[in-house]
Design a protein around this motif. Structure first.
Motif, PDB file in Angstrom:
ATOM      1  N   THR A  63      -0.999  12.928   7.066  1.00 39.30           N
ATOM      2  CA  THR A  63      -0.916  12.727   5.619  1.00 39.30           C
ATOM      3  C   THR A  63      -1.020  11.240   5.355  1.00 39.30           C
ATOM      4  O   THR A  63      -0.578  10.412   6.165  1.00 39.30           O
ATOM      5  N   GLU A  64      -1.606  10.902   4.230  1.00 33.39           N
ATOM      6  CA  GLU A  64      -1.791   9.504   3.853  1.00 33.39           C
ATOM      7  C   GLU A  64      -0.704   9.097   2.863  1.00 33.39           C
ATOM      8  O   GLU A  64      -0.431   9.810   1.896  1.00 33.39           O
ATOM      9  N   THR A  65      -0.080   7.948   3.119  1.00 36.30           N
ATOM     10  CA  THR A  65       0.844   7.360   2.154  1.00 36.30           C
ATOM     11  C   THR A  65       0.298   5.995   1.754  1.00 36.30           C
ATOM     12  O   THR A  65      -0.705   5.521   2.300  1.00 36.30           O
ATOM     13  N   SER A  66       0.959   5.353   0.807  1.00 39.43           N
ATOM     14  CA  SER A  66       0.509   4.033   0.373  1.00 39.43           C
ATOM     15  C   SER A  66       0.673   2.989   1.469  1.00 39.43           C
ATOM     16  O   SER A  66       0.018   1.943   1.450  1.00 39.43           O
ATOM     17  N   ASP A  67       1.558   3.298   2.442  1.00 46.95           N
ATOM     18  CA  ASP A  67       1.841   2.307   3.490  1.00 46.95           C
ATOM     19  C   ASP A  67       1.177   2.624   4.819  1.00 46.95           C
ATOM     20  O   ASP A  67       0.874   1.709   5.589  1.00 46.95           O
TER      21      ASP A  67
ATOM     22  N   THR B  71      -0.713   5.982   7.608  1.00 44.36           N
ATOM     23  CA  THR B  71      -1.138   7.347   7.889  1.00 44.36           C
ATOM     24  C   THR B  71      -0.146   7.955   8.866  1.00 44.36           C
ATOM     25  O   THR B  71       0.066   7.415   9.961  1.00 44.36           O
TER      26      THR B  71
END
Length: 521
Positions: free
Chosen positions: A382-386, A388
């Protein structure tokens, strides 16, 4: 010249005078009005929930302008119906004018408190009439509404500020405030029966350590942006039953929106989701129908639970505006499950996890908008703003299933490798009917090596499943289906000895793939 001017002036005056007189000469109605319908059914509403707006068109087919002396509800100001006649609200009207060969609209609404009606036993058929004129010229149109009583579950609202109660979740012993509107269920609400429908506003949360039991035949309705949240160490048990007697009470459990009018019967996205929060345990759905949500079931976390976090059997999920089932690093066991018509994927197993689907029909014939994802999506990240985040997909087995839709390809295996910290991406499709065509070779790598029997065994590709009416969520397969007898008998045991309609699954010859045995329709 003066005579000519005088003559023209007189002629103009006569023309104007005659036209003005005609504009204001309305004759009394003679009882010859025509209507777009003789009865207006406002369908079914819950007590104290407003209906949709319905309309009635009134026609004057004559060549004369007419005046309707009186127009209104038979019950008058005491009626539970409300009218709007050509823009004017009210319940009674006087001297309604209608031009020759013209028409007018009457709009009708209602909001009914069942407690103000006679003894109802849970529902009441409320009727009234719209009366046009009186005496020998009287005409009428019937109004009919079925009013249902219900159990309402909703959060508190501060009368001074108007702020609606939000949930504070206990996660790992820590209290976390959220902006989710809702409240925890009380002990006397831990069992939903089939005696009255339930209407939920906001999220009804199952408290930590408790179990929400939903009995066979229960009906659960959700307002917009509402749902059920099962918190840490809590469970939901949906105990629907099968009945093949058409005259018997339907014993499945149905989750849907709170608008009961037919025009809302298949509208996606009317409510939120059933959210199995991280840390919830042993969630069970049997003979449930979940329809018209944003996400049918959202299951978060606990991929290594000793008992699968979600066990779903003999159930159907339709018309989800996003996902039918969305798993996020979780564990799901599914048998005899049908999913169709999802705005994104019908099943998505994301951020790894553990998934076992047997004799399931995972389809997607969505046509409301562009669909970005295939029927089935598996990934391990999943990708977050900070960053992967990557996690293990410890297993994803699809046995004797149909995975098909109106796009192509209809499954994607989206794997990210971490060379410094290798993760698992384990999956297998066995004896399934699959839709996958890649003429431009956009999908390569070992995950799409259909000759690798450790990943793909006994499958059939791109052969029409011959669904009855896939756009209408009727996914029974017919005699020309590519799924016939491609199943492996070794996957037939326990729950899967019968299909979702309780038809016996043969083991010799082989069973059909999917949730249904084929039939002649």
């Amino acid at each position: 010249m003066k005579r000519l001017v005088y003559f023209i002036s007189c002629l103009a005056f006569l023309v104007l005078w005659s036209s003005c007189r005609k504009d204001f000469e309305f004759e009394p109605s003679t009882g010859n009005l025509e209507f777009s319908r003789d009865t207006v059914y406002l369908d079914t509403v819950f007590t104290n929930i407003g209906s949709s707006t319905y309309n009635l068109k009134v026609y004057n087919r004559s060549d004369n302008d007419i005046n309707i002396p009186t127009l209104g509800l038979e019950r008058g100001e005491d009626s539970e119906y409300r009218l709007n006649v050509d823009g004017m609200p009210g319940r009674t009207f006087q001297n309604v004018e209608l031009l020759a060969n013209d028409s007018l609209f009457i709009f009708i609404e209602t909001t009914i408190d069942i407690n103000n009606l006679p003894s109802t036993d849970g529902e009441f058929l409320y009727t009234d009439k719209i009366i046009f004129d009186s005496g020998a010229n009287m005409q009428d149109v019937d109004l009919v509404t079925l009013v249902k009583d219900a159990v309402f579950i909703y959060p508190d609202r501060d009368n001074a500020t108007g702020i609606i109660e939000t949930l504070t979740l206990n996660v790992g012993g820590e209290q976390i405030e959220t902006d989710i509107q809702g409240r925890y269920l009380m002990p006397d609400e831990f069992t939903f029966t089939n005696e009255r429908p339930y209407v939920i506003y906001g999220y009804a949360a199952v408290p930590n350590g408790e179990t929400l039991t939903i009995e066979a035949g229960a009906r659960v309705h959700f307002h917009a942006d509402s749902g059920i949240l099962v918190s840490e160490d809590a469970s939901i048990h949906v105990n629907g039953l099968f009945s093949n007697d058409p005259e018997a009470l339907e014993n499945e459990v149905i989750f849907e929106g709170d608008r009961l009018e037919p025009i809302f019967s298949d509208v996606p996205g009317q409510w939120g989701t059933i959210w199995l929060f991280e840390g919830s345990v042993n969630n069970i759905f049997n003979y449930a129908t979940i329809k018209n949500s944003g996400v049918g079931i959202l299951s978060d976390g606990n991929p290594d639970a000793a008992t699968d976090k979600l066990t779903i059997t003999n159930s159907q999920i339709y018309n989800s505006s996003n996902f039918g089932i969305l798993g996020r690093n979780t564990s799901i066991l599914a048998k005899n499950v049908v999913i169709n018509n999802s705005g994104q994927s019908s099943f998505a197993g994301t951020l790894g996890g553990k998934y076992n689907f047997t004799h399931c029909t995972i389809a997607n014939y969505w046509r409301n908008s562009f669909r970005q994802f295939p029927v089935l999506l598996l990934n391990n990240f999943t990708e977050t703003s900070d960053a992967t985040i990557i996690a293990d997909l410890t297993e994803a087995n699809f046995n004797n299933c149909i995975i098909y839709g109106n796009d192509n390809p209809e499954f994607i295996l989206d794997e990210i490798n971490d060379n410094t910290n290798p993760v698992l991406f384990e999956f297998k499709f066995s004896n399934c009917l699959l839709r996958f065509s890649d003429p431009n070779n956009n999908f390569d790598g070992e995950n799409y090596n259909f000759n690798n029997t450790e990943l793909y065994e006994g499958n059939r590709f791109n052969d029409d499943p011959h669904f009855m009416e896939p756009y209408e969520n009727q996914l029974i397969i017919g005699e020309n289906s590519g799924a016939i007898e491609i199943g492996n008998p070794s996957f037939v045991s326990g729950t899967t000895q019968f299909d979702i309609l309780m038809e016996t699954r043969p083991t010799s010859p082989n069973p059909d793939a999917g949730a249904y045995q084929h039939t002649d329709f």
